[in-house]
Enzyme design. Structure first.
Site, mmCIF file in Angstrom:
data_model
loop_
_atom_site.group_PDB
_atom_site.id
_atom_site.type_symbol
_atom_site.label_atom_id
_atom_site.label_comp_id
_atom_site.label_asym_id
_atom_site.label_seq_id
_atom_site.Cartn_x
_atom_site.Cartn_y
_atom_site.Cartn_z
ATOM 1 C CG ASP A 163 -80.411 -3.747 -48.545
ATOM 2 O OD1 ASP A 163 -79.804 -2.937 -49.268
ATOM 3 O OD2 ASP A 163 -80.095 -4.944 -48.450
ATOM 4 C CD GLU A 197 -83.295 9.952 -41.828
ATOM 5 O OE1 GLU A 197 -82.586 9.528 -42.762
ATOM 6 O OE2 GLU A 197 -83.805 11.071 -41.830
ATOM 7 C CB CYS A 226 -81.446 -29.258 -68.900
ATOM 8 S SG CYS A 226 -81.661 -30.833 -69.739
ATOM 9 C CB CYS A 253 -80.089 -35.887 -69.231
ATOM 10 S SG CYS A 253 -80.356 -34.231 -69.885
ATOM 11 C CB CYS A 297 -83.662 -34.080 -68.100
ATOM 12 S SG CYS A 297 -82.514 -33.510 -66.861
#
Ligand code: IVH
Length: 687
Positions: free
Chosen positions: A117, A113, A423, A408, A429
């Site tokens: 997973d 068989e 962040c 940043c 940023c």
């Protein structure tokens, strides 16, 4: 209708819908269209709402999930859930066969068989009804996840045929790669981070507390081990065949092999073919077929002696981890990246691999300077599967995860229950702002295709665009000052920006890049609330009252619009002349004649653009989807339609219609029905 009549109808509909579910999800051989199925389901829903006391506990109207669990009950397994021994090559496998032959005195028959997973599950059926589903846990006890498992479409909660009164059956819950990829695409569009692999999502999905959420995840199941007292079967293959005859889903790739040489042929075949399967397999499970021989062989403390797993070789290599760098995404999510000494695996040179998040670094205990195992399985992004500790230098110290943004310098935050660090400096940023500009100009948002990633970066770095509203104050001179910028390109950019002012509100909203607001959610919000002002002032309660808007989305919106800078941004976008009001509100539901039908649109039309065709269908209650499937009712075919779509539609028996036929369905002439943007010429985009 009196109660007796209602009972009769409810019983009949319940039985018939269960049968159709089985045909669709287990046999993949539906005998009615999805539309007919939905009609029956709606009929049953209606009757159940009138006579709730007559509804069956496992009614098909309920199995799509519902009910929030506070915690999962721990349940002791009636029979321990063992693991399997592993082999990695022919020699070890022949040794396994040698041990078997010695114990039973000769050659034996094996069942091979595929080893999917996913995650192992144990199911209990009594009188043909699923009564309990328990995860493997530690093998002795696991979590009762029955409510969540009931949402798996390919699992029959009620059996037919000649099943034993009581039995247990074990199998694997998993997710197909396509479903996984779609889930990730949706997450990325909504500004969330992608999941690592299908197995993790399948496992995480089963642990969700709201089974309605689980129902949205495309989970599948394969069953491979029947257990029970006094079962009359003589072989494992017979058990599997029987389970199939009761309506349970088993693998159609399983084979009985006479002797170890046939087993080896099976392995060789699937080592190649497994990549075409659409789901992940990491090996083959080889089981002695005879149940009497299985009993004779018995178990060690950990594993059965009558079965073994053969693991496929995934191409892997060992290389040095040179550095760990950190990437900041559009939403501020931080992703640690392994910078590797280049290594050749499966035809490509691998230099980088994702380390996902701080938990993964901790789990692997990976450190700069380590020799690491890099694997390239089915996935495109290579992964680090472990560290060769024997080669670790004595002076090495555990990796310290960063606590400030590498771009940043702002202190990072990590919300409770989330694996990712963020962040929070979303408007200051650089990669976040550049990412937001890129997202805003993307095809599905403002569609300013004259601005690509590089240009977005340049505009920001040259301080011409600090946020998306600055795009609308750009002029030709600003652009001509940029290096290598010609007059024509500059004009294209300005034209693209000007044209974007006609883009409908829902796409503007999507383009703003608010966390969790993907394309579909933006559409729902625009339809329900109509304009940006109503949205900005809507409280959480109002928002969660909208179809498909949950708490996470509502919180994200309330928090976004509570920032004065964001309200000012909206004002600037408004002043620039962007569509901040839904045109859809007036257009939607001009009719219901297409209600319940799903269309796929392909090709070019003479009387309307593809977008207009889509709007027309949706405004009359129909649904549009990107690809042809068994759920498609009509393929709206224009000139030069995609041949793959045509072939699929023909194969599935999907009705193919022309634009005239669509109009006939609506009882309209083409010109009379197209009301949107009358000045715009019909677009002629091809697939
Ligand atoms: S039989 C005692 N059959 O592999 C029998 N397991 O490495 C034990 N698995 O925990 C399991 N496909 O989650 C069996 N066809 C298959 C399987 C299979 C996948 C998983 C299962 C098990 C793990 C052991």
């Amino acid at each position: 209708m009196d109660k007796a009549q209602a009972k009769l109808q409810i019983d009949e509909l319940t039985a018939s819908l269960k049968e159709h579910n089985y045909r669709y999800y287990v046999l993949s051989e539906p005998t009615i269209t999805d539309l007919e199925f939905d009609r029956l389901l709606k009929q049953l829903e209606y009757l159940e709402s009138q006579f709730p006391e007559l509804a069956h506990a496992d009614s098909p109207t309920r199995v799509v999930g519902g009910g929030v669990l506070n915690e999962f009950q721990t349940v002791k397994h009636r029979r321990r859930m063992l693991s399997l021994g592993n082999t990695y090559n022919e020699k070890e496998l022949r040794e396994f066969d040698g041990r078997i032959q010695k114990a039973i005195g000769g050659e034996t028959e094996y069942v091979c068989e595929l080893k999917i997973d996913g995650l192992a599950i144990s199911l209990f059926y009594e009188d043909g009804k699923l009564i309990q589903a328990v995860t493997r846990g530690d093998g002795v006890q696991g979590d009762d996840v029955t409510a969540n498992v009931r949402t798996i479409r390919s699992l029959n909660a009620e059996l037919h045929g000649n099943f034993p009164a009581e039995f247990e059956i074990r199998g694997e819950i998993f997710m197909h790669r396509k479903g996984f990829e779609k889930l990730n695409r949706d997450r990325i569009f909504a500004g969330e981070t992608a999941y690592a692999n299908p197995r993790n999502v399948a496992s995480g999905s089963l642990k969700l507390k709201d089974s309605a959420e689980v129902a949205k995840r495309p989970l599948d199941i394969t069953l491979y081990h029947v257990l029970g007292d006094n079962l009359s079967y003589k072989t494992h293959a017979e058990c599997i065949e029987a389970a199939q005859s009761w309506g349970l889903k088993t693998a159609d790739t399983t084979e009985v092999c006479r002797g170890i040489d046939e087993v080896l042929q099976f392995l060789e075949k699937w080592d190649k073919k497994r990549h075409d399967l659409g789901f992940d397999t990491d090996g083959v499970v080889i089981k002695v077929n005879s149940l009497a021989q299985q009993e004779e062989l018995g178990y060690t403390a950990k594993v059965p002696r009558w079965a073994i797993a053969y693991k496929f070789q995934t191409e892997s290599a060992t290389t040095r981890l040179l550095d760990i760098t950190y990437q900041v995404g559009r939403t501020g999510a931080i992703t640690p990246v392994a910078e590797l000494e280049p290594v050749f695996i499966m035809g490509t040179t691998v230099k980088r691999a994702s380390l996902h998040n701080a938990n993964e670094i901790e789990r692997l205990d990976v450190r700069v300077g380590d020799m690491v195992f890099v694997e390239k399985g089915g996935e495109i992004i290579p992964k680090i599967t472990g560290v060769d500790f024997s080669q670790r230098s004595e002076s090495s110290r555990p990796t310290q995860y960063i606590n400030h943004c590498p771009e940043c310098g702002t202190a990072l935050v990590r919300k409770e229950g989330e694996a990712q660090h963020y962040c929070p400096n979303e408007d200051g940023c650089a990669p976040q702002v550049i990412g937001k500009i890129e997202h805003f100009v993307a095809r599905k948002a403002m569609n300013i295709d004259s601005i690509g990633s590089e240009m977005a970066k340049t505009l920001y770095q040259q301080a011409l665009v600090k946020d998306i509203s600055d795009l609308y104050t750009l002029n030709i001179e600003d652009l001509l000052n940029l290096e290598r910028m010609g007059e024509k390109s500059a004009r294209n950019i300005i034209d693209g920006i000007q044209q974007s002012k006609n883009v409908p509100f829902e796409r503007v909203l999507f383009g703003m890049g608010i966390r969790h607001i993907g394309e579909t959610v933006a559409k729902k919000l625009a339809q329900a609330l109509g304009n940006i002002d109503t949205l900005m002032t809507a409280d959480k309660e109002t928002l969660v009252g909208i179809d498909e808007i949950g708490e996470v989305i509502a919180d994200s919106l309330v928090s976004y619009f509570s920032e004065p800078e964001h309200r000012q941004l909206v004002e600037r976008l408004k002043a620039a002349g962007l569509q901040m009001q839904s045109q859809q509100k007036e257009q939607i539901q001009t009719g219901t004649s297409l209600s319940g039908f799903t269309f796929v649109i392909s090709g070019v039309f003479s009387s309307m653009s593809r977008d207009e065709a889509k709007e027309l269908i949706e405004s009359n209650g129909g649904k549009c989807s990107g690809s042809v499937s068994s759920k498609t009712d009509y393929l709206l075919a224009g000139e030069g339609m995609g041949p793959a779509k045509l072939e699929k539609a023909t194969q599935l028996g999907v009705k193919i219609i022309t634009e005239e036929e669509l109009m006939n369905m609506l009882g309209e002439t083409p010109a009379a029905k197209i009301s949107t943007e009358p000045n715009k010429p019909a677009q002629t985009t091809l697939f």
